[in-house]
Write an enzyme that holds these catalytic residues in place. Structure first.
Site, PDB file in Angstrom:
ATOM      1  N   GLY A   1       0.794  -1.224   0.000  1.00 21.57           N
ATOM      2  CA  GLY A   1       0.000   0.000   0.000  1.00 21.57           C
ATOM      3  C   GLY A   1       0.823   1.269   0.000  1.00 21.57           C
ATOM      4  O   GLY A   1       0.279   2.354  -0.181  1.00 21.57           O
TER       5      GLY A   1
ATOM      6  N   CYS B   1     -27.834  -9.227 -16.426  1.00 17.46           N
ATOM      7  CA  CYS B   1     -27.197  -8.959 -17.714  1.00 17.46           C
ATOM      8  C   CYS B   1     -28.150  -9.353 -18.843  1.00 17.46           C
ATOM      9  O   CYS B   1     -28.760 -10.434 -18.808  1.00 17.46           O
ATOM     10  CB  CYS B   1     -25.890  -9.751 -17.812  1.00 17.46           C
ATOM     11  SG  CYS B   1     -25.136  -9.681 -19.457  1.00 17.46           S
TER      12      CYS B   1
ATOM     13  N   CYS C   1     -26.178 -12.596 -20.773  1.00 15.80           N
ATOM     14  CA  CYS C   1     -25.988 -13.888 -20.113  1.00 15.80           C
ATOM     15  C   CYS C   1     -26.895 -14.067 -18.901  1.00 15.80           C
ATOM     16  O   CYS C   1     -26.933 -15.147 -18.310  1.00 15.80           O
ATOM     17  CB  CYS C   1     -24.528 -14.084 -19.722  1.00 15.80           C
ATOM     18  SG  CYS C   1     -24.023 -13.087 -18.307  1.00 15.80           S
TER      19      CYS C   1
ATOM     20  N   CYS D   1     -22.921  -7.284 -18.863  1.00 18.06           N
ATOM     21  CA  CYS D   1     -21.728  -7.482 -18.047  1.00 18.06           C
ATOM     22  C   CYS D   1     -20.619  -6.563 -18.543  1.00 18.06           C
ATOM     23  O   CYS D   1     -20.391  -6.434 -19.746  1.00 18.06           O
ATOM     24  CB  CYS D   1     -21.223  -8.922 -18.165  1.00 18.06           C
ATOM     25  SG  CYS D   1     -22.286 -10.121 -17.392  1.00 18.06           S
TER      26      CYS D   1
ATOM     27  N   CYS E   1     -18.803 -12.809 -19.454  1.00 17.36           N
ATOM     28  CA  CYS E   1     -20.113 -12.883 -20.119  1.00 17.36           C
ATOM     29  C   CYS E   1     -20.079 -13.945 -21.222  1.00 17.36           C
ATOM     30  O   CYS E   1     -20.991 -14.757 -21.351  1.00 17.36           O
ATOM     31  CB  CYS E   1     -20.464 -11.514 -20.702  1.00 17.36           C
ATOM     32  SG  CYS E   1     -22.206 -11.305 -21.083  1.00 17.36           S
TER      33      CYS E   1
END
Lengths: 256, 289
Positions: free
Chosen positions: B39, B248, B251, B273, B279
């Site tokens: 970080g 979606c 899909c 998606c 997808c």
């Protein structure tokens, strides 16, 4: 009992100017000490040195924390100073705008020190902030307003709430009533006096307002040309000044 | 197309992966330091790259430094494999390094991404390289770089919490739906690059290595595998990943992150998606467009 903050032999030069010249000062728990003197006498420099915001050229400043451990302020690391500033100390600036975040709401300003100290409960932060706004005689309903909407006196009270919210042991105040009109000054002084008595705070107050010093302080320290010229109980210093400069200062106060 | 393309022949005259070896070594040193201090932003000498700032100059430098001849590279832009940014960076590396490329998350060993984490969970050994426009999470709150560096050094992050407080006080909830700041390994505040808040939980204890490159700002940071990554929040206002409440249109997924697509001038829209590979790997709905 030993002193909360004790300073000895402080020297500070700005070029040829001696801002502090062998200054010694101490403050005990629960005591209000006023530093008075004319402009340029080194009052504010002394306050900044004691609060660790400015390094002195020589001397020592010792702070005793709640656990009884002694910290040397002049040698403390940035991290240690910030920790002290966050937990044990508070600083009230003359100009509230120097201390407040003007783009953050009043509640956020009061809550900042709580969050810096690790409080992560939104409801609790708001509750404490509302409580403190009330204590400084502000309407808690205005806690989501920006400080920009507030008058100078309200901004100053908000600054005091923000400073006291983490229950500091020692508060430095640099002309807290400067720039306010007399009636607002009177109310603010009254408020500070009440809070200081309730919380048992130790306050180091810099002011050129003798009346404010008489109202708030237990002890007065008179400075001139970077030196302490007189020191004693408030009533003694103001009613029976010994040093010629103190005599001049006291006789210059206008009677209303 | 989900299978991996065969290895192309690299262009003559370029060092492997475009950057010279000394530069790659410098970047790897920064990466090692970044992995050691999760970080923490490590400065590095970012080079001019043959694409404009904001298009992923930091990401491709990191990719170039970690890329080897046997690697399989996938590049996504907002989750999609077939947008300009993704296509041109993928083509860039197949030309200057001659590495195999893929659109499949599972088959890739290095995935360079702009603003998304793939829906398919990463496995050990995979590297996710983020393109980062602004690495400093405090930059909107603290304009002084020296001061924000000090705040990081002292782990003094009350300021960021004040921003969240303000969001809740004004809007009733935290307003950042992307680039929501995270605490890495309980120590450093980190900008997750502008990924949607929906993706933030995927960074936590991820099996893959996550590397972040900011080219213009010349900073590199990293999240090693299995590192604690926590989104900032309040105890009584816990962090909520945001997702459009739809399925979606192609899909039918109700778990993946969705893009809203405008389909005509009459207000027609559909949700699909954002991760095209995810997808395509699922059976399409019968009435899919």
């Amino acid at each position: 009992m030993s002193a909360l903050l004790q300073a000895e032999g402080l020297d500070l030069r700005f070029g040829a100017v001696r801002a502090l010249d062998g200054v010694a000062i101490s403050i005990w728990p629960g005591e209000v000490v006023a530093i008075v003197g004319e402009s340029g006498s080194g009052k504010s420099s002394l306050l900044r040195v004691l609060a660790g915001m400015q390094r002195a050229d020589a001397g020592a400043v010792l702070y005793r924390d709640a656990a009884g451990a002694t910290h040397s302020v002049l040698d403390a690391s940035d991290a240690a100073l910030r920790r002290l500033m966050r937990s044990d100390w508070g600083f009230v600036h003359q100009n509230a705008r120097d201390a407040l975040r003007m783009e953050v709401s009043a509640g956020g300003n009061v809550g900042e020190r709580l969050m810096a100290a690790g409080d992560r409960h939104y409801g609790h932060i708001r509750e404490v902030a509302a409580h403190w706004l009330e204590r400084v005689e502000m309407d808690p309903a205005r806690m989501d307003e920006s400080p920009k909407n507030f008058s100078g006196g309200m901004q100053q009270r908000l600054q005091i709430a923000r400073t006291l919210v983490t229950n500091p042991r020692l508060v430095f105040m640099d002309e807290p009533t400067g720039g306010l009109d007399v009636s607002v000054q009177a109310r603010l002084l009254d408020l500070i006096r009440g809070l200081v008595a309730d919380l048992g705070l130790a306050v180091l107050l810099v002011t050129h307002d003798i009346a404010a010093a008489r109202l708030l302080a237990h002890r007065i320290v008179v400075m001139r040309h970077g030196q302490v010229v007189e020191e004693g109980l408030t009533d003694r210093v103001l009613d029976d000044p010994q040093h010629p400069y103190t005599q001049l200062l006291v006789s210059s106060v206008l009677a209303a | 197309m989900s299978e991996t393309s065969p290895k192309p022949r690299p262009l003559a005259g370029y060092n492997f992966g475009y950057l010279d070896e000394a530069t790659k070594r410098m970047i790897r040193r920064a990466l090692l330091k970044a992995v050691c201090i999760p970080g923490h932003q490590v400065p590095f000498g970012a080079r001019e790259m043959p694409l404009p700032y904001g298009w992923g100059t930091g990401g491709i430098q990191v990719t170039s430094a970690v890329l080897g001849p046997s690697d399989v590279l996938k590049v996504i832009d907002q989750g999609a494999d077939d947008t300009t940014n993704a296509v041109s960076i993928r083509r860039f590396f197949s030309r200057v390094a001659g590495v195999a490329t893929t659109e499949s998350t599972a088959e890739a060993s290095i995935i360079q991404t702009r603003h998304r984490i793939p829906e398919t969970p990463l496995r050990e050994g995979q590297i996710l390289v983020y393109q980062v426009p602004m690495p400093e999470p405090l930059f909107k709150l603290e304009p002084r770089v020296a001061e924000s560096t000090k705040l990081h050094a002292l782990a003094d992050y009350g300021l960021m919490q004040v921003k969240l407080y303000e969001d809740i006080a004004r809007q009733g909830e935290v307003g950042t739906s992307y680039n929501h700041p995270v605490m890495v390994n309980h120590r450093y505040l980190m900008s997750p690059s502008p990924i949607p808040a929906f993706d933030n939980p995927k960074m936590h204890m991820n099996a893959g290595l996550q590397l972040f490159g900011a080219g213009r700002e010349k900073r590199i940071y990293a999240v090693p595998p299995y590192t604690d990554v926590r989104s900032l929040d309040f105890e009584d206002h816990p962090f909520k990943p945001v997702r459009a409440p739809h399925a979606c249109a192609i899909c039918g997924s109700e778990e993946s992150y969705l893009d809203e697509v405008i389909t005509d001038d009459a207000g027609g829209r559909m949700h699909v998606c954002s991760d095209t590979d995810y997808c395509a790997s699922r059976p399409p709905l019968e009435d899919a467009p």
